[in-house]
Write an enzyme that holds these catalytic residues in place. Structure first.
Site: not given
Ligand code: 5GP
Length: 119
Positions: A105, A34, A100-101
Site C-alpha cells: 500500500h 486511512d 503493519e499490513v
C-alpha cells in the site's frame, strides 16, 4: 520474503468483507481513507493483486499492473487537488520499515506541510 497471507485486512477489504471509505477504484487499484489519519488527507492506495510490499510488486507485477497502479495514484492526486501544494507518498516495508499490513500500500499524505521525512 514471507508468503502472501490472504487473511490480511486489506485482502478482506478488497474482497468486500470489511467496509472501507472508498476514494477511487479501477481495475488495478483501490484507494480509501486511512482509519487513523495522520494528516488532513491520508489515503491508502492498494493494488488489486496479491502483493506483499513495494519490492514484491516491482518484482512480480506485470507492466500493465504497475502502470495501472501508478496511473491510479496520479488520478487520485488530481481528484484530491494535491498537485499544486504537494503531498508525500510513503510505502512502509517490512519490519524495519514499520509495515503493519502485509499487502502493498502507498500512503498519500497531504493537506498540510507533512514535516520532516523521518522523526
Ligand atoms: P502500514 O503501517 O502497514 O504502512 O500502514 C497500515 C495503515 O493501515 C495504517 O495507517 C492504519 O491506520 C491503516 N489501517 C489498518 N487497518 C485499517 C482498516 O481496517 N481500515 C482502514 N481504512 N485503514 C486501516
Amino acid at each position: 520474503m514471507h508468503a502472501y497471507d490472504d487473511q490480511n485486512i486489506f485482502a478482506k477489504i478488497l474482497r468486500g468483507e470489511i467496509p472501507n471509505d472508498t476514494v477511487y477504484e479501477d481495475d488495478y487499484a483501490l484507494a480509501f481513507n486511512d482509519i487513523s489519519p495522520q494528516a488532513p488527507v491520508h489515503v491508502l492506495v492498494i493494488p488489486k493483486g496479491a502483493y506483499l510490499s513495494i519490492d514484491d510488486f516491482g518484482e512480480r507485477a506485470s507492466a500493465v499492473e504497475v502502470h495501472g497502479f501508478y496511473a491510479a495514484i496520479s488520478k487520485i492526486v488530481d481528484q484530491l487537488n494535491l498537485g499544486e501544494k504537494g503531498f508525500r507518498v510513503i510505502a512502509n516495508t517490512g519490519h524495519d520499515g514499520g509495515q503493519e499490513v502485509p499487502h502493498y500500500h502507498a500512503h498519500i499524505l497531504g493537506g498540510r506541510v507533512i514535516g520532516p521525512m523521518v522523526s
